[in-house]
Design a protein around this motif. Structure first.
Motif, PDB file in Angstrom:
ATOM      1  N   VAL A   1       0.847  -1.195   0.000  1.00  0.00           N
ATOM      2  CA  VAL A   1       0.000   0.000   0.000  1.00  0.00           C
ATOM      3  C   VAL A   1       0.880   1.243   0.000  1.00  0.00           C
ATOM      4  O   VAL A   1       2.077   1.188   0.287  1.00  0.00           O
ATOM      5  CB  VAL A   1      -0.939   0.034   1.231  1.00  0.00           C
ATOM      6  N   TRP A   2       0.260   2.379  -0.323  1.00  0.00           N
ATOM      7  CA  TRP A   2       0.942   3.682  -0.321  1.00  0.00           C
ATOM      8  C   TRP A   2      -0.058   4.715   0.165  1.00  0.00           C
ATOM      9  O   TRP A   2      -1.141   4.852  -0.392  1.00  0.00           O
ATOM     10  CB  TRP A   2       1.428   4.023  -1.723  1.00  0.00           C
ATOM     11  N   SER A   3       0.296   5.436   1.223  1.00  0.00           N
ATOM     12  CA  SER A   3      -0.633   6.359   1.867  1.00  0.00           C
ATOM     13  C   SER A   3      -0.286   7.811   1.568  1.00  0.00           C
ATOM     14  O   SER A   3       0.784   8.123   1.029  1.00  0.00           O
ATOM     15  CB  SER A   3      -0.606   6.145   3.385  1.00  0.00           C
ATOM     16  N   ASP A   4      -1.192   8.700   1.958  1.00  0.00           N
ATOM     17  CA  ASP A   4      -0.919  10.135   1.838  1.00  0.00           C
ATOM     18  C   ASP A   4       0.313  10.517   2.650  1.00  0.00           C
ATOM     19  O   ASP A   4       1.095  11.381   2.238  1.00  0.00           O
ATOM     20  CB  ASP A   4      -2.124  10.946   2.328  1.00  0.00           C
ATOM     21  N   GLU A   5       0.479   9.880   3.805  1.00  0.00           N
ATOM     22  CA  GLU A   5       1.642  10.164   4.651  1.00  0.00           C
ATOM     23  C   GLU A   5       2.934   9.733   3.960  1.00  0.00           C
ATOM     24  O   GLU A   5       3.953  10.431   4.027  1.00  0.00           O
ATOM     25  CB  GLU A   5       1.511   9.453   5.999  1.00  0.00           C
ATOM     26  N   ASP A   6       2.894   8.577   3.297  1.00  0.00           N
ATOM     27  CA  ASP A   6       4.064   8.131   2.532  1.00  0.00           C
ATOM     28  C   ASP A   6       4.407   9.148   1.451  1.00  0.00           C
ATOM     29  O   ASP A   6       5.565   9.540   1.286  1.00  0.00           O
ATOM     30  CB  ASP A   6       3.780   6.778   1.864  1.00  0.00           C
ATOM     31  N   GLN A   7       3.388   9.573   0.724  1.00  0.00           N
ATOM     32  CA  GLN A   7       3.600  10.500  -0.384  1.00  0.00           C
ATOM     33  C   GLN A   7       4.194  11.818   0.098  1.00  0.00           C
ATOM     34  O   GLN A   7       5.095  12.381  -0.534  1.00  0.00           O
ATOM     35  CB  GLN A   7       2.267  10.757  -1.100  1.00  0.00           C
ATOM     36  N   ALA A   8       3.707  12.303   1.236  1.00  0.00           N
ATOM     37  CA  ALA A   8       4.155  13.601   1.749  1.00  0.00           C
ATOM     38  C   ALA A   8       5.647  13.614   2.060  1.00  0.00           C
ATOM     39  O   ALA A   8       6.306  14.656   1.946  1.00  0.00           O
ATOM     40  CB  ALA A   8       3.355  13.971   2.993  1.00  0.00           C
TER      41      ALA A   8
END
Length: 222
Positions: free
Chosen positions: A37-44
């Motif tokens: 998975v990839w989250s908004d937190e990862d992206q930030a």
């Protein structure tokens, strides 16, 4: 027309184009296909930074047979497909500012963490919307040894344009990008991030809408 900078250096993702969401969609697609998975937190964590760092982080969360290089390739392919089929998501005021820079024939560069194969696809689309050659040159993320926040990308662009960094106006939107440009000795317009604070050579604006090169240069040099 009043005084203008010697050159204008533009960041891409989040500054000219609302492409961070496209990157997010590509990352989610790639990670889901790899069983993760990839989250908004990862992206930030990786906004404005080198693609290689994001790919390395992703590789630590999937099957060890999938390398960071493999993931970077998958990300680029997914992003290319999105760009080819979408209407370019221009940030407010970005397209008129690019057209002004082209009309005045100022030296201008795109300085981005995106890799060359993706930059070429984007620039082809951007040139169509601008109605002219948008950039004198581009510095891609895989063409520097040290990406933003290191000053190398902006120093390389200024050197290639034969313009001293102190005469360059940089338009950025991420803390990493602003740090890179400031460290290179450029004047910086920082767009939209509430974490930015104005300082010598850095002006914060909410948007590029209704902005002109003359006004931006005046704002960062006075």
């Amino acid at each position: 027309m009043g005084e203008l900078p010697g050159a204008v250096l533009f960041d891409l993702d989040g500054t000219l184009l609302e492409s961070e969401q496209l990157w997010m969609q590509s990352a989610v697609e790639v990670m889901n296909a790899l069983g993760s998975v990839w989250s908004d937190e990862d992206q930030a964590k990786f906004i404005g930074g080198p693609l290689a760092l994001a790919a390395e982080h992703m590789s630590q969360r999937v099957d060890k047979k999938t390398s960071a290089g493999d993931i970077a390739g998958k990300l680029l392919m997914a992003q290319e497909e999105q760009i080819r089929r979408c209407v370019l998501p221009w940030k407010p005021g970005a397209l008129p500012l690019l057209r002004e820079a082209a009309d005045t024939n100022l030296p201008r560069a795109l300085v981005t963490a995106s890799w060359r194969r993706l930059v070429d696809v984007l620039v082809e689309r951007i040139n169509v919307d601008v109605g002219a050659r948008a950039f004198t040159l581009e510095v891609a993320g895989d063409e520097v040894s040290n990406g933003k926040p290191d000053p190398e990308p902006y120093l390389k662009a200024a050197k290639a344009l034969l313009v001293p960094p102190v005469q360059c106006l940089v338009v950025e939107d991420s803390p990493k990008g602003v740090q890179s440009a400031v460290s290179a000795g450029c004047h910086v317009v920082a767009v939209q991030d509430s974490s930015f604070t104005e300082s010598a050579g850095v002006m914060v604006v909410e948007s590029l809408e209704a902005q002109t090169l003359e006004n931006l240069w005046l704002g960062v040099t006075t």
